[in-house]
Design a protein around this motif. Structure first.
Motif, PDB file in Angstrom:
ATOM      1  N   LEU A  71      42.993  27.294  24.946  1.00  0.00           N
ATOM      2  CA  LEU A  71      43.305  28.436  24.304  1.00  0.00           C
ATOM      3  C   LEU A  71      44.928  28.493  24.268  1.00  0.00           C
ATOM      4  N   SER A  72      45.671  29.027  22.989  1.00  0.00           N
ATOM      5  CA  SER A  72      46.879  29.421  23.124  1.00  0.00           C
ATOM      6  C   SER A  72      47.240  30.122  24.354  1.00  0.00           C
ATOM      7  N   SER A  73      48.788  30.260  24.741  1.00  0.00           N
ATOM      8  CA  SER A  73      49.287  31.164  25.885  1.00  0.00           C
ATOM      9  C   SER A  73      48.755  32.478  25.437  1.00  0.00           C
ATOM     10  N   GLU A  74      48.704  32.984  24.338  1.00  0.00           N
ATOM     11  CA  GLU A  74      48.698  34.466  24.274  1.00  0.00           C
ATOM     12  C   GLU A  74      46.903  34.766  24.177  1.00  0.00           C
ATOM     13  N   GLY A  75      46.073  33.524  23.740  1.00  0.00           N
ATOM     14  CA  GLY A  75      44.642  33.753  23.796  1.00  0.00           C
ATOM     15  C   GLY A  75      44.239  33.426  25.206  1.00  0.00           C
ATOM     16  N   ALA A  76      45.133  32.644  26.219  1.00  0.00           N
ATOM     17  CA  ALA A  76      44.713  32.413  27.518  1.00  0.00           C
ATOM     18  C   ALA A  76      45.012  33.705  28.329  1.00  0.00           C
ATOM     19  N   ALA A  77      45.823  34.424  27.916  1.00  0.00           N
ATOM     20  CA  ALA A  77      46.331  35.494  28.875  1.00  0.00           C
ATOM     21  C   ALA A  77      45.374  36.803  28.217  1.00  0.00           C
ATOM     22  N   ASP A  78      44.828  36.804  27.179  1.00  0.00           N
ATOM     23  CA  ASP A  78      43.988  37.999  26.605  1.00  0.00           C
ATOM     24  C   ASP A  78      42.553  37.549  27.374  1.00  0.00           C
ATOM     25  N   ASP A  79      42.033  36.125  27.491  1.00  0.00           N
ATOM     26  CA  ASP A  79      40.937  35.626  27.954  1.00  0.00           C
ATOM     27  C   ASP A  79      41.027  36.366  29.541  1.00  0.00           C
ATOM     28  N   LEU A  95      39.495  39.680  34.042  1.00  0.00           N
ATOM     29  CA  LEU A  95      39.520  40.635  35.169  1.00  0.00           C
ATOM     30  C   LEU A  95      38.789  42.120  34.963  1.00  0.00           C
ATOM     31  N   LYS A  96      38.921  42.340  33.673  1.00  0.00           N
ATOM     32  CA  LYS A  96      37.873  43.662  33.534  1.00  0.00           C
ATOM     33  C   LYS A  96      36.541  43.411  33.600  1.00  0.00           C
ATOM     34  N   HIS A  97      36.075  42.306  33.449  1.00  0.00           N
ATOM     35  CA  HIS A  97      34.734  42.129  33.645  1.00  0.00           C
ATOM     36  C   HIS A  97      34.415  42.344  35.361  1.00  0.00           C
ATOM     37  N   LEU A  98      35.341  41.776  36.001  1.00  0.00           N
ATOM     38  CA  LEU A  98      35.062  41.558  37.522  1.00  0.00           C
ATOM     39  C   LEU A  98      35.571  43.104  38.128  1.00  0.00           C
ATOM     40  N   VAL A  99      36.367  43.894  37.263  1.00  0.00           N
ATOM     41  CA  VAL A  99      36.692  45.301  37.865  1.00  0.00           C
ATOM     42  C   VAL A  99      35.009  45.920  37.383  1.00  0.00           C
ATOM     43  N   HIS A 100      34.654  45.733  36.304  1.00  0.00           N
ATOM     44  CA  HIS A 100      33.149  46.329  36.011  1.00  0.00           C
ATOM     45  C   HIS A 100      32.241  45.973  37.059  1.00  0.00           C
ATOM     46  N   THR A 101      32.052  44.795  37.347  1.00  0.00           N
ATOM     47  CA  THR A 101      31.059  44.420  38.295  1.00  0.00           C
ATOM     48  C   THR A 101      31.292  44.694  39.813  1.00  0.00           C
ATOM     49  N   GLY A 102      32.663  45.271  39.998  1.00  0.00           N
ATOM     50  CA  GLY A 102      33.051  45.591  41.507  1.00  0.00           C
ATOM     51  C   GLY A 102      33.449  44.521  42.199  1.00  0.00           C
ATOM     52  N   VAL A 103      33.720  43.353  41.779  1.00  0.00           N
ATOM     53  CA  VAL A 103      34.481  42.261  42.503  1.00  0.00           C
ATOM     54  C   VAL A 103      35.920  42.653  42.845  1.00  0.00           C
ATOM     55  N   ILE A 104      36.585  43.110  41.831  1.00  0.00           N
ATOM     56  CA  ILE A 104      37.981  43.597  41.941  1.00  0.00           C
ATOM     57  C   ILE A 104      38.147  45.106  42.119  1.00  0.00           C
ATOM     58  N   ASN A 105      38.616  45.636  42.943  1.00  0.00           N
ATOM     59  CA  ASN A 105      39.114  46.970  42.807  1.00  0.00           C
ATOM     60  C   ASN A 105      39.868  47.351  41.754  1.00  0.00           C
ATOM     61  N   ILE A 106      39.811  48.702  41.624  1.00  0.00           N
ATOM     62  CA  ILE A 106      40.710  49.350  40.685  1.00  0.00           C
ATOM     63  C   ILE A 106      41.419  50.384  41.412  1.00  0.00           C
ATOM     64  N   SER A 107      42.996  50.460  41.309  1.00  0.00           N
ATOM     65  CA  SER A 107      43.867  51.271  41.816  1.00  0.00           C
ATOM     66  C   SER A 107      43.604  52.682  41.223  1.00  0.00           C
ATOM     67  N   SER A 108      43.328  53.649  42.106  1.00  0.00           N
ATOM     68  CA  SER A 108      43.236  55.061  41.619  1.00  0.00           C
ATOM     69  C   SER A 108      44.591  55.851  41.321  1.00  0.00           C
ATOM     70  N   LEU A 109      45.517  55.235  41.816  1.00  0.00           N
ATOM     71  CA  LEU A 109      46.975  55.706  41.510  1.00  0.00           C
ATOM     72  C   LEU A 109      47.559  54.845  40.283  1.00  0.00           C
ATOM     73  N   SER A 110      47.407  53.808  39.988  1.00  0.00           N
ATOM     74  CA  SER A 110      48.016  53.013  38.826  1.00  0.00           C
ATOM     75  C   SER A 110      46.908  53.003  37.689  1.00  0.00           C
ATOM     76  N   GLY A 111      45.653  52.727  37.931  1.00  0.00           N
ATOM     77  CA  GLY A 111      44.724  52.413  37.059  1.00  0.00           C
ATOM     78  C   GLY A 111      44.584  50.960  36.794  1.00  0.00           C
ATOM     79  N   PHE A 112      45.427  50.177  37.477  1.00  0.00           N
ATOM     80  CA  PHE A 112      45.352  48.835  37.284  1.00  0.00           C
ATOM     81  C   PHE A 112      44.623  48.050  38.583  1.00  0.00           C
ATOM     82  N   PRO A 113      44.263  46.856  38.167  1.00  0.00           N
ATOM     83  CA  PRO A 113      43.406  46.242  39.218  1.00  0.00           C
ATOM     84  C   PRO A 113      44.295  46.298  40.490  1.00  0.00           C
TER      85      PRO A 113
END
Ligand SMILES: O=C1O[C@H](COP(=O)(O)O)[C@@H](O)[C@H](O)[C@H]1O
Length: 317
Positions: A178-186, A191-209
């Motif tokens: 992908l392009s750099s923009e596409g690769a970043a979006d991808d 990461l969002k998928h892995l937050v959804h599946t519980g692999v990555i935690n989400i910060s309750s303070l920031s809302g970021f992974p």
């Protein structure tokens, strides 16, 4: 999806984004810095910037801890000593998170950091770490093929990942087709998928992974990840992953985690070696009058920040 080099194959059990590759085998508060002479150095001065701190001798250097135990600075006589300590630090956190949550999310940079991870692939850690719990990500990546000499993936694969039994599906490389923009979006979608599946935690303070551990280096200009001095991306506060097409350090096209993601981390190890980085270290941790704020000074995680310095990098403190 990306074309992989001949030694790499795809896992097909995941969504089309972030399919892993199979591997064949505003500045943070000033930290209180309190240094004594190292055992083999006559150049380090005692520096007492503020009063509230704890300081203790380690086997090879000085540990300095700020008032909230959130920022630690450790100086080692040699890079070899640093690498030994970094391996133990990482192994201890691996145990902790494997027990607590059954997974250990580890983010690596490129550059000299990878060489400093070399003790992890030796006894006792290569056998004692539960590598099956590891999930590996990149804090930044150059948008080049994975077998290109500039690839941070290739650097980590050759120096580290190919030597430990991390499940291939747990290594999250970028899509280099992908392009750099596409690769970043991808990558952000990954990461969002892995937050959804519980692999990555989400910060309750920031809302970021919230990654368990980031192992990152710093460039001689004070950049971290692909966040460079004076660049508008330093202010990005919405995206998780963004792209850059004008990196001052080649190659120009890269993707990078943003500061909100970096600073949501549970632990960050900032690994800096060499006299060429001593001035920036002095600005970040010492008495420098430099009014410029370097990206490394913006690293301020929710959890613990530990600086691993060799004595050359700490030589101006
Ligand atoms: O370009 C990069 O440089 C930095 C620093 O590299 P170093 O070799 O001076 O330690 C690195 O952390 C980053 O991941 C990489 O893309």
């Amino acid at each position: 999806m990306a074309t992989a080099s001949s030694s790499l194959t795809f896992s097909t059990s995941l969504p089309k984004f972030c399919r892993p590759y199979s591997i064949s085998r505003t500045p943070p508060p000033q930290v209180s810095v309190y240094f004594k002479k190292l055992s083999i150095s006559s150049s380090l001065k005692i520096s007492r910037r503020t009063t509230t701190r704890a300081s203790s001798m380690t086997s090879s250097g000085i540990t300095t801890i700020d008032q909230n135990n959130k920022k630690v600075v450790e100086v080692f006589d040699t890079e070899e000593d640093l690498a030994v300590s970094l391996a133990k630090y990482t192994a201890d956190l691996s145990d902790k998170f494997a027990k607590e949550r059954g997974a250990f999310t580890v983010v690596v940079s490129g550059g000299s950091l990878i060489k400093s991870l070399r003790k992890l692939v030796e006894a006792p850690y290569v056998d004692s770490i539960d590598w099956s719990r590891w999930h590996v990500f990149w804090v930044d990546e150059r948008v080049v093929p994975k077998d290109h000499p500039d690839s941070n993936y290739k650097l980590a694969f050759d120096g580290f990942l190919s030597k430990v039994p991390i499940p291939p599906g747990n290594v999250y490389a970028i899509n280099d087709a992908l392009s750099s923009e596409g690769a970043a979006d991808d990558y952000e979608t990954c990461l969002k998928h892995l937050v959804h599946t519980g692999v990555i935690n989400i910060s309750s303070l920031s809302g970021f992974p919230k990654f368990d551990l980031m192992l990152v280096g710093m460039g001689p200009d004070g950049h971290v990840a692909s966040l460079f001095p004076g660049h508008p991306l330093l202010k990005e506060n919405q995206k998780w992953v963004t792209h850059i097409t004008d990196s001052p350090k080649p190659p120009p096209e890269r993707i990078t985690f943003t500061f909100p993601v970096i600073n949501s981390s549970a632990y960050i190890a900032l690994v800096v070696c060499g006299a060429g980085k001593a001035s920036i270290v002095q600005t970040a941790l010492g008495k420098s009058q430099n009014s410029e704020v370097f990206p490394v000074q913006m690293v301020s995680p929710e959890g613990e920040l530990k600086w691993f310095l060799d004595k050359d990098a700490a030589s101006k403190l």
